[in-house]
Scaffold this active site. Structure first.
Site, PDB file in Angstrom:
ATOM      1  N   ASP A 141       0.466  -2.054   4.607  1.00 12.43           N
ATOM      2  CA  ASP A 141      -0.716  -1.155   4.173  1.00 12.43           C
ATOM      3  C   ASP A 141      -2.329  -1.674   3.916  1.00 12.43           C
ATOM      4  O   ASP A 141      -2.757  -1.025   2.992  1.00 12.43           O
ATOM      5  CB  ASP A 141      -0.358   0.103   4.184  1.00 12.43           C
ATOM      6  CG  ASP A 141       0.619   0.194   2.169  1.00 12.43           C
ATOM      7  OD1 ASP A 141       0.577  -1.123   1.667  1.00 12.43           O
ATOM      8  OD2 ASP A 141       1.383   0.948   2.153  1.00 12.43           O
ATOM      9  N   ARG A 182      -3.542   1.364  -7.189  1.00  5.82           N
ATOM     10  CA  ARG A 182      -4.770   2.050  -8.161  1.00  5.82           C
ATOM     11  C   ARG A 182      -5.079   4.044  -7.959  1.00  5.82           C
ATOM     12  O   ARG A 182      -6.286   4.237  -9.650  1.00  5.82           O
ATOM     13  CB  ARG A 182      -5.594   2.294  -6.465  1.00  5.82           C
ATOM     14  CG  ARG A 182      -6.734   0.824  -6.297  1.00  5.82           C
ATOM     15  CD  ARG A 182      -7.241   0.826  -5.532  1.00  5.82           C
ATOM     16  NE  ARG A 182      -7.243  -1.265  -4.927  1.00  5.82           N
ATOM     17  CZ  ARG A 182      -8.639  -1.322  -5.560  1.00  5.82           C
ATOM     18  NH1 ARG A 182      -9.243  -0.489  -5.649  1.00  5.82           N
ATOM     19  NH2 ARG A 182      -9.305  -2.860  -5.367  1.00  5.82           N
ATOM     20  N   GLU A 241       6.538  -3.445   9.821  1.00  9.35           N
ATOM     21  CA  GLU A 241       6.450  -1.921   8.388  1.00  9.35           C
ATOM     22  C   GLU A 241       5.586  -0.577   8.719  1.00  9.35           C
ATOM     23  O   GLU A 241       4.949  -0.055   8.197  1.00  9.35           O
ATOM     24  CB  GLU A 241       6.186  -2.784   6.997  1.00  9.35           C
ATOM     25  CG  GLU A 241       6.738  -1.422   5.720  1.00  9.35           C
ATOM     26  CD  GLU A 241       6.576  -2.291   4.336  1.00  9.35           C
ATOM     27  OE1 GLU A 241       4.956  -1.990   4.188  1.00  9.35           O
ATOM     28  OE2 GLU A 241       7.082  -2.799   3.821  1.00  9.35           O
ATOM     29  N   HIS A 271       0.458  -6.811 -13.987  1.00 11.63           N
ATOM     30  CA  HIS A 271      -0.618  -7.038 -12.301  1.00 11.63           C
ATOM     31  C   HIS A 271      -1.482  -7.652 -12.809  1.00 11.63           C
ATOM     32  O   HIS A 271      -2.148  -6.976 -13.757  1.00 11.63           O
ATOM     33  CB  HIS A 271      -0.421  -6.333 -11.781  1.00 11.63           C
ATOM     34  CG  HIS A 271      -1.203  -6.641  -9.774  1.00 11.63           C
ATOM     35  ND1 HIS A 271      -2.794  -6.139  -9.987  1.00 11.63           N
ATOM     36  CD2 HIS A 271      -0.065  -6.264  -9.135  1.00 11.63           C
ATOM     37  CE1 HIS A 271      -2.163  -6.017  -8.567  1.00 11.63           C
ATOM     38  NE2 HIS A 271      -1.035  -6.663  -8.015  1.00 11.63           N
ATOM     39  N   HIS A 289       0.910  -1.306 -10.525  1.00 14.82           N
ATOM     40  CA  HIS A 289      -0.119  -1.491 -10.366  1.00 14.82           C
ATOM     41  C   HIS A 289      -0.924  -0.926  -9.506  1.00 14.82           C
ATOM     42  O   HIS A 289      -2.032  -1.176  -9.009  1.00 14.82           O
ATOM     43  CB  HIS A 289      -0.265  -2.470  -9.657  1.00 14.82           C
ATOM     44  CG  HIS A 289       0.527  -3.011  -8.285  1.00 14.82           C
ATOM     45  ND1 HIS A 289       1.964  -2.643  -7.680  1.00 14.82           N
ATOM     46  CD2 HIS A 289      -0.280  -2.789  -6.596  1.00 14.82           C
ATOM     47  CE1 HIS A 289       2.725  -2.985  -6.409  1.00 14.82           C
ATOM     48  NE2 HIS A 289       1.033  -2.486  -6.460  1.00 14.82           N
ATOM     49  N   GLU A 344      -3.670   3.042   0.504  1.00 13.54           N
ATOM     50  CA  GLU A 344      -2.975   2.489   1.695  1.00 13.54           C
ATOM     51  C   GLU A 344      -2.295   3.669   2.615  1.00 13.54           C
ATOM     52  O   GLU A 344      -1.890   3.125   3.652  1.00 13.54           O
ATOM     53  CB  GLU A 344      -1.313   2.109   0.736  1.00 13.54           C
ATOM     54  CG  GLU A 344      -1.605   0.399   0.366  1.00 13.54           C
ATOM     55  CD  GLU A 344      -2.080   1.044  -1.195  1.00 13.54           C
ATOM     56  OE1 GLU A 344      -2.298   1.982  -1.841  1.00 13.54           O
ATOM     57  OE2 GLU A 344      -2.591   0.471  -2.021  1.00 13.54           O
TER      58      GLU A 344
HETATM   59  C1  UD1 Z   1      -2.996  -3.981  -3.490  1.00 13.27           C
HETATM   60  C2  UD1 Z   1      -3.151  -3.909  -2.508  1.00 13.27           C
HETATM   61  C3  UD1 Z   1      -1.629  -2.483  -2.496  1.00 13.27           C
HETATM   62  C4  UD1 Z   1      -0.530  -4.223  -2.601  1.00 13.27           C
HETATM   63  C5  UD1 Z   1      -1.129  -4.608  -4.046  1.00 13.27           C
HETATM   64  C6  UD1 Z   1       0.186  -6.279  -4.256  1.00 13.27           C
HETATM   65  C7  UD1 Z   1      -5.135  -2.984  -1.068  1.00 13.27           C
HETATM   66  C8  UD1 Z   1      -5.931  -1.993  -1.069  1.00 13.27           C
HETATM   67  N1  UD1 Z   1      -3.939  -3.264  -2.260  1.00 13.27           N
HETATM   68  O1  UD1 Z   1      -4.023  -4.538  -4.193  1.00 13.27           O
HETATM   69  O2  UD1 Z   1      -1.718  -2.288  -1.156  1.00 13.27           O
HETATM   70  O3  UD1 Z   1       0.606  -3.122  -3.060  1.00 13.27           O
HETATM   71  O4  UD1 Z   1      -1.720  -6.049  -3.633  1.00 13.27           O
HETATM   72  O5  UD1 Z   1      -0.032  -6.286  -5.188  1.00 13.27           O
HETATM   73  O6  UD1 Z   1      -4.718  -3.950  -0.221  1.00 13.27           O
HETATM   74  N2  UD1 Z   1      -6.587 -10.391  -9.257  1.00 13.27           N
HETATM   75  C9  UD1 Z   1      -6.664 -10.891  -9.896  1.00 13.27           C
HETATM   76  N3  UD1 Z   1      -5.419 -12.161  -8.965  1.00 13.27           N
HETATM   77  C10 UD1 Z   1      -4.699 -11.833  -7.671  1.00 13.27           C
HETATM   78  C11 UD1 Z   1      -4.364 -10.788  -7.068  1.00 13.27           C
HETATM   79  C12 UD1 Z   1      -5.602  -9.450  -7.966  1.00 13.27           C
HETATM   80  O7  UD1 Z   1      -7.065 -11.537 -10.796  1.00 13.27           O
HETATM   81  O8  UD1 Z   1      -4.115 -12.545  -7.283  1.00 13.27           O
HETATM   82  C13 UD1 Z   1      -6.957  -8.687  -9.761  1.00 13.27           C
HETATM   83  C14 UD1 Z   1      -8.990  -9.197  -9.170  1.00 13.27           C
HETATM   84  O9  UD1 Z   1      -9.394  -9.220 -10.204  1.00 13.27           O
HETATM   85  C15 UD1 Z   1      -8.837  -7.899  -7.780  1.00 13.27           C
HETATM   86  C16 UD1 Z   1      -7.758  -7.056  -8.884  1.00 13.27           C
HETATM   87  O10 UD1 Z   1      -6.697  -7.553  -9.033  1.00 13.27           O
HETATM   88  O11 UD1 Z   1      -9.814  -8.268  -7.563  1.00 13.27           O
HETATM   89  C17 UD1 Z   1      -6.959  -6.188  -7.082  1.00 13.27           C
HETATM   90  O12 UD1 Z   1      -7.508  -6.673  -6.496  1.00 13.27           O
HETATM   91  P1  UD1 Z   1      -6.473  -6.225  -5.361  1.00 13.27           P
HETATM   92  O13 UD1 Z   1      -6.221  -6.872  -4.038  1.00 13.27           O
HETATM   93  O14 UD1 Z   1      -7.881  -5.788  -3.852  1.00 13.27           O
HETATM   94  O15 UD1 Z   1      -6.175  -4.789  -5.230  1.00 13.27           O
HETATM   95  P2  UD1 Z   1      -3.873  -5.093  -5.818  1.00 13.27           P
HETATM   96  O16 UD1 Z   1      -4.141  -3.925  -6.782  1.00 13.27           O
HETATM   97  O17 UD1 Z   1      -3.855  -6.256  -6.142  1.00 13.27           O
HETATM   98  N1  UDP Z   2       6.521  -9.783  -7.042  1.00  9.15           N
HETATM   99  C1  UDP Z   2       7.029 -10.922  -7.613  1.00  9.15           C
HETATM  100  N2  UDP Z   2       6.878 -11.443  -9.026  1.00  9.15           N
HETATM  101  C2  UDP Z   2       6.414 -10.387  -9.630  1.00  9.15           C
HETATM  102  C3  UDP Z   2       7.160  -9.022  -9.431  1.00  9.15           C
HETATM  103  C4  UDP Z   2       7.416  -8.624  -7.797  1.00  9.15           C
HETATM  104  O1  UDP Z   2       6.836 -11.787  -6.964  1.00  9.15           O
HETATM  105  O2  UDP Z   2       5.869 -10.344 -11.346  1.00  9.15           O
HETATM  106  C5  UDP Z   2       7.712  -9.691  -5.906  1.00  9.15           C
HETATM  107  C6  UDP Z   2       8.796  -8.436  -5.569  1.00  9.15           C
HETATM  108  O3  UDP Z   2      10.388  -9.328  -5.727  1.00  9.15           O
HETATM  109  C7  UDP Z   2       8.145  -7.773  -4.389  1.00  9.15           C
HETATM  110  C8  UDP Z   2       6.772  -7.651  -4.033  1.00  9.15           C
HETATM  111  O4  UDP Z   2       6.877  -8.858  -5.209  1.00  9.15           O
HETATM  112  O5  UDP Z   2       8.744  -9.251  -3.778  1.00  9.15           O
HETATM  113  C9  UDP Z   2       6.252  -6.733  -4.954  1.00  9.15           C
HETATM  114  O6  UDP Z   2       4.580  -6.733  -4.448  1.00  9.15           O
HETATM  115  P1  UDP Z   2       3.870  -6.135  -5.023  1.00  9.15           P
HETATM  116  O7  UDP Z   2       4.609  -4.565  -5.753  1.00  9.15           O
HETATM  117  O8  UDP Z   2       2.804  -6.536  -5.241  1.00  9.15           O
HETATM  118  O9  UDP Z   2       3.207  -4.872  -3.951  1.00  9.15           O
HETATM  119  P2  UDP Z   2       3.468  -3.998  -3.504  1.00  9.15           P
HETATM  120  O10 UDP Z   2       5.252  -4.144  -2.508  1.00  9.15           O
HETATM  121  O11 UDP Z   2       3.375  -2.059  -3.705  1.00  9.15           O
HETATM  122  O12 UDP Z   2       3.362  -3.829  -1.910  1.00  9.15           O
END
Ligand code: UD1
Ligand code: UDP
Length: 371
Positions: free
Chosen positions: A95, A212, A117, A244, A210, A131
């Site tokens: 999602d 939003r 999923e 995160h 993490h 999501e």
């Molecule tokens: C995203 C997904 C969420 C998922 C999560 C997994 C959307 C809207 N959200 O949320 O569904 O559960 O990923 O972790 O798709 N950032 C970094 N480095 C990275 C990743 C993120 O610096 O490798 C920082 C950046 O500033 C980025 C911000 O995190 O702009 C947000 O990243 P984003 O992918 O938009 O949202 P997540 O909260 O990670």
């Molecule tokens: N995970 C990881 N390193 C971490 C925290 C989580 O590899 O420090 C893995 C975890 O095993 C799981 C996945 O990340 O499989 C979950 O991702 P996240 O929580 O970012 O997203 P969500 O599942 O909520 O979309």
């Protein structure tokens, strides 16, 4: 169907797509891997540790990205990538913005879409945000829906999706978890800092967060609850919290938790290291979808720090408890599990509600039969 494209944008998509890609390879096929790069630092170590080589890496992440900007970058760049490669079908997972916008691009380009999923719902369009809306959007766009559970199938049927287009297969996260636990984790080198934490003889409480919709007051309240657990159980508990990289998470967590001596705030862990820590954990406190699924399969009780939940199968099984973002509720639930052994043992039972570890093979079998 033989020419398959796979979309990976974020950490969980890489983990949950990995076993599907491996199952295609076992069938003699090599799917094209489109990495949007919605995540960068969170994704690249996992791609290399899981041996996933991008056919295209669009590298689209920007710091503190807005949903609209990220979506427009994905639409534009996935369109070019799909025009270059034209797979017969695009597989998207979950999602995220990457999944929803890639599915929309494929629809515009007249490429069929399959959703892994599919069917998770809270029925609250703004929670989890965005999501819940992303997955509803993908459901409208997809031709084939791989539901992890019977509950998810039922949700899709109620939305009018034809039963012939839905396949209940389990969640591929369990395939990835069991394979990694049984074949890969033992090969990890030592991480001295984490090993030291695990060797203290204290109960490990593993935390992630993490979402939003929690930024601001809710995240502060979640951290207050964790702080209280650390303070009240200071000789019994060691909290490990890989924070995160989202700057809104960092700024919410550090002021409340960085001064607690028995809270280890780390950078995000590699996937295999995270599994290793999970295997040593007594309790997990999280808002992550994937972590809830993994914890259920491993039999580690989870407190879910969210107001709504689309994974009620684990709550019904007794392994997860929906505590919301309330500090007192988080503390009270953790206290009960840390002090009442009989309650703990009743809850800490591995459960296959999210899958048996063979979802990916089922997905590939269905797709190979498609015209
Ligand atoms: C995203 C997904 C969420 C998922 C999560 C997994 C959307 C809207 N959200 O949320 O569904 O559960 O990923 O972790 O798709 N950032 C970094 N480095 C990275 C990743 C993120 O610096 O490798 C920082 C950046 O500033 C980025 C911000 O995190 O702009 C947000 O990243 P984003 O992918 O938009 O949202 P997540 O909260 O990670
Ligand atoms: N995970 C990881 N390193 C971490 C925290 C989580 O590899 O420090 C893995 C975890 O095993 C799981 C996945 O990340 O499989 C979950 O991702 P996240 O929580 O970012 O997203 P969500 O599942 O909520 O979309």
């Amino acid at each position: 169907m033989r020419d398959i494209g796979v979309v990976i944008g974020t950490r969980p998509e890489a983990i949950k797509m990995m076993p599907v890609i491996r199952s295609f390879e076992e069938a003699g096929l090599k799917p094209k891997i489109f990495v949007t790069g919605q995540h960068r630092e969170l994704l690249s170590p996992i791609l290399s540790e899981l041996n996933l080589a991008a056919t295209e890496n669009l590298d689209l992440m920007e710091d503190d990205q807005s949903l609209g900007d990220l979506s427009s970058r994905i639409l534009k760049n996935m369109q070019s990538a799909l025009r270059r490669h034209r797979p017969d079908l695009l597989l998207v997972q979950g999602d995220t913005t990457s999944a929803a916008m890639s599915a929309l691009t494929a629809f515009y380009e007249d490429i069929r879409v399959a959703h892994i999923e599919a069917g998770l719902r809270t029925f609250n369009p703004r929670n989890p945000f965005p999501e819940e809306m992303n997955r509803r959007l993908v459901a409208c766009l997809a031709d084939i829906h791989f539901a992890p559970t019977a509950q998810a199938e039922e949700n899709l049927l109620k939305e009018g999706i034809e039963s012939d287009h839905i396949h209940v297969v389990g969640n591929t996260v369990v395939d990835a978890l069991f394979y990694s636990r049984d074949h890969l984790v033992s090969r990890l080198s030592r991480d001295f800092q984490l090993q030291e934490a695990m060797d203290l003889g204290r109960s490990i409480v593993l935390v992630t967060g993490h979402r939003r919709e929690s930024f601001g007051a809710d995240l502060a309240s979640i951290c207050e609850g964790i702080r209280k657990i650390a303070d009240e159980f200071k000789d019994q508990v060691e909290v490990i919290y890989p924070v995160h990289l989202n700057p809104n998470v960092q700024s919410g967590v550090l002021p409340i938790l960085s001064s607690a001596p028995n809270v280890r705030l780390t950078r995000p862990l590699s996937y295999l290291r995270f599994i290793q820590v999970m295997l040593h954990s007594k309790l997990i406190i999280t808002d992550s979808g994937g972590v809830q699924e993994e914890a259920a399969a491993l039999g580690i009780p989870v407190l879910v720090t969210r107001r709504t939940c689309e994974r009620l199968e684990a709550v019904d099984a007794g392994i997860s408890q929906l505590v919301g973002p309330d500090a007192e509720e988080i503390f009270n639930a953790a206290e009960e599990l840390l002090t009442n052994e009989s309650v703990y043992l009743k809850r800490a039972v591995p459960s296959l509600v999210f899958g048996d570890g063979h979802a990916s093979r089922r997905i590939v079998k269905v797709l190979l039969k498609e015209e």
